[in-house]
Design an enzyme around this catalytic site. Structure first.
Site, mmCIF file in Angstrom:
data_model
loop_
_atom_site.group_PDB
_atom_site.id
_atom_site.type_symbol
_atom_site.label_atom_id
_atom_site.label_comp_id
_atom_site.label_asym_id
_atom_site.label_seq_id
_atom_site.Cartn_x
_atom_site.Cartn_y
_atom_site.Cartn_z
ATOM 1 N N ASP A 1 0.811 -1.223 0.000
ATOM 2 C CA ASP A 1 0.000 0.000 0.000
ATOM 3 C C ASP A 1 0.847 1.277 0.000
ATOM 4 O O ASP A 1 0.605 2.189 0.809
ATOM 5 C CB ASP A 1 -0.924 0.019 1.233
ATOM 6 C CG ASP A 1 -1.623 -1.310 1.450
ATOM 7 O OD1 ASP A 1 -2.200 -1.818 0.477
ATOM 8 O OD2 ASP A 1 -1.578 -1.840 2.568
ATOM 9 N N GLU B 1 -11.321 0.631 -2.984
ATOM 10 C CA GLU B 1 -10.615 1.138 -1.803
ATOM 11 C C GLU B 1 -9.314 1.829 -2.202
ATOM 12 O O GLU B 1 -9.031 1.987 -3.388
ATOM 13 C CB GLU B 1 -10.324 -0.008 -0.829
ATOM 14 C CG GLU B 1 -9.468 -1.103 -1.444
ATOM 15 C CD GLU B 1 -9.396 -2.363 -0.591
ATOM 16 O OE1 GLU B 1 -10.089 -2.451 0.445
ATOM 17 O OE2 GLU B 1 -8.635 -3.275 -0.969
#
Ligand SMILES: *[C@@H]1O[C@H](CO)[C@@H](O)[C@H](O)[C@H]1NC(C)=O
Ligand SMILES: *[C@@H]1O[C@H](CO)[C@@H](O)[C@H](O)[C@H]1NC(C)=O
Ligand SMILES: *[C@@H]1O[C@H](CO)[C@@H](O)[C@H](O)[C@H]1NC(C)=O
Length: 582
Positions: free
Chosen positions: A33, A193
């Site tokens: 991420d 997301e």
């Protein structure tokens, strides 16, 4: 996208001489991420850390290739008191963060899962990302959804977009959040997301780039844009704009990206990827950070270059290791002796599983090395209730950052009671780990090799008790860990204690995290509360060495090795192994 052919030729002509070649991943090892920015010639990235502590590492680079680990955003328990020891899920803790800068202040926003009643958003800030101590305490906020982005609109208002995707105005000083505004559901993949909002000057559009499809094989990046921050958002006709789903590529799960410009104005992106393809069975390093060139002309949709091991794209900034601050580069080997005079603080790339209890790890003043007070609980966290489980584990390790590597550490340990144990581990979670320890069994100093619960014990060779023992974890091939031991005084005569498949540390209970290589010490449940009996001897570790031995960029090819100074030739084969494996 249509361009005049003359313009195309001109661009190709000017770029041809300048384009560069580099290799992914740029942040090998567990670095998922990624969120990255560019400020005055330096790039900064933050990655997810879940339960490990210190958390939210900041890597800085001038050339996008050499990344120095310059601080941790979350480096003191007091910044977020009580959270770490109340975290039990092996993949809870600090989820995906976003880093942004505004008027000289760096902000990192994240969501912390899953502390009962305290599930919360966290926002940290600093003016000096090269200094742990300067990172602020957390401003917490109510965060029903993960993956907060941070975006300043032209009017100075601050907005947080989260999974879903939703938008909320935020008061960044108080953590007060405005009502949720639904933005975009994505193109139909599960889990829209990891949103990031970009406004392009002169373009008149807000761009909302997100991840979809879940973080595994179907992972992808999609994008939509709107003339208004609150929507409606129109999807790009080119979605997904980045994915390796449905391919045989070695780099899989590509998604959850962020975009930024270099000093020349060229766009780049980072995302997570897993070197797992196409079988998706053996990938102990988990999700790593990759870099890809982006072409983004004003008014157009961005074009993201597909992720491969060998990449070619915009000219990179000149190679440089001239990055301020203290901390190793992610690709550096570890050469740590834990000598009190030279190492006041532990090296920054070493992390614990949760905040360690006071005094559990220290550099011994007499030069004995890293003193590790035995934890009452084994790595598995048994026995004991929630509090002992959280506080009573003694583990410290570094990310496995290379497909192939050699790790050795010297151990001085003289257990007095059965069950007192110290050793080395390849650790994914408390459920999935490989351990080679020295342990007292029926009063005899023994090796214990524990492969995810399958335990082999053998008495140490004659003359080893009371001596310094060198323990080794090695990956000489992509799919297998080998554990061995030797007398530190005679390292050539080593004993192989066993091997274990890297599949055991791939996915499963640790599908979001990645393998750490390090040491542990435990009295396996003796004592009370979080403590072993008072007379339990400590374990002392010194001469900690980790060396990368190769990075695979396809299933069969390795990246060319960097020429690393005056490396002395390593004796490789023929170290006189005596197999002790049953
Ligand atoms: C997302 O999907 C839900 C359920 O179908 C729908 O009610 C909502 O309007 C959609 N949101 C947006 C922003 O399109
Ligand atoms: C140079 O890299 C950019 C970015 O990836 C790409 O658009 C361009 O086509 C490349 N030029 C050449 C000549 O390969
Ligand atoms: C072996 O490791 C597993 C997994 O960490 C753990 O549950 C088990 O208690 C360990 N066994 C011993 C004897 O240490």
């Amino acid at each position: 996208m249509k361009l005049l052919s003359g313009l195309t030729l001109a661009l190709a002509g000017s770029a041809a001489a300048a384009n560069s070649t580099y290799y992914n991943p740029i942040l090998p090892g567990w670095h998922s991420d990624p969120s990255c920015i560019h400020v005055d010639g330096t790039f900064y990235c933050v990655t997810s850390t879940f339960i490990s502590f210190p958390g939210l590492p900041i890597y800085a680079s001038k050339d996008l290739i050499n990344w120095k680990h310059v601080s941790h955003v979350w480096n003191r328990e007091s910044q977020l008191p009580g959270y770490s020891w109340a975290t039990f899920g092996q993949q809870d803790g600090m989820y995906a963060a976003t880093i942004r800068v505004r008027d000289g202040v760096f902000y990192v926003i994240c969501e912390y899962l899953d502390v009962e009643g305290k599930d919360s958003g966290v926002l940290f800030r600093t003016t000096d990302p090269f200094d742990d101590a300067s990172w602020s305490d957390a401003v917490t906020f109510l965060a029903p959804k993960i993956d907060p982005d941070l975006f300043w609109d032209d009017d100075g208002k601050v907005y947080v977009a989260t999974q879903g995707c939703q938008l909320q105005e935020m008061n960044i000083d108080t953590g007060e959040m405005g009502p949720m505004i639904p933005l975009w559901n994505g193109t139909g993949g599960v889990w829209p997301e990891g949103p990031h909002i970009y406004k392009r000057p002169g373009d008149g559009h807000y761009y909302l780039m997100i991840a979809e499809g879940g973080t595994a094989e179907d992972h992808a990046i999609t994008i939509a844009r709107s003339e208004s921050l609150t929507g409606p958002y129109d999807p790009s006709p080119n979605n997904p704009i980045l994915t390796n789903r449905g391919t045989d590529e070695y780099f899989q799960t590509v998604g959850h990206g962020d975009l930024f410009q270099d000093p020349d104005g060229n766009w780049w992106g980072t995302a997570l990827a897993t070197r797992s393809g196409p079988a998706y069975e053996s990938y102990p390093m988990g999700r790593e950070t990759v870099l890809f060139p982006v072409t983004w002309r004003e008014g157009d949709w961005p074009i993201l270059q597909p992720v491969r091991g060998k990449m070619s794209g915009w000219q990179l900034p000149p190679a440089s290791r001239d990055v301020p601050g203290v901390g190793p580069f992610n690709s550096d080997p570890d050469v740590y002796d834990f000598e009190a005079e030279t190492e006041a603080a532990l090296p920054r790339n070493l992390v614990y599983w949760r905040v360690p209890r006071d005094g559990a790890f220290s550099v011994a003043k007499g030069g004995e090395g890293l003193q590790v007070v035995l934890g009452r609980n084994s790595l598995a966290g048994l026995p004991g209730g929630p509090e002992p489980e959280a506080k009573a584990i003694s583990f410290i390790g570094r990310r496995q950052t290379d497909s192939l590597f050699t790790y050795t550490v010297d151990l001085d340990f003289e257990p007095l009671e059965d069950g007192q144990e110290a050793g080395v581990t390849a650790f994914l979670t408390q459920e999935a780990n490989l351990q080679l320890g020295l342990v007292l069994v029926d009063g005899q100093l023994s090796f214990r090799f524990n492969v995810s619960g399958e335990v082999t014990e053998s008495v140490v060779p004659e003359g080893w008790a009371g001596e310094t023992v060198r323990l080794e974890i090695k990956m000489a091939e992509l799919t297998e860990y080998t554990f061995s031991a030797a007398l530190a005084s005679n390292p050539k005569d080593s004993v192989e204690l066993g091997t274990a498949s890297a599949k055991l540390l791939s996915g499963g209970s640790g599908s979001f995290v990645g393998t750490l290589i390090g040491v542990y010490a435990t009295c396996n449940g003796a004592g009370e509360g979080i403590d072993c009996p008072a007379d339990t001897p400590s374990a002392y570790f010194k001469r900690w060495r980790y060396t990368g031995d190769g990075q695979y960029i396809t299933e069969t090819e390795m990246a060319p090795r960097e020429v690393k100074g005056k490396g002395k030739g390593k004796g490789k084969e023929g170290k006189g192994k005596r197999s002790k494996r049953n």
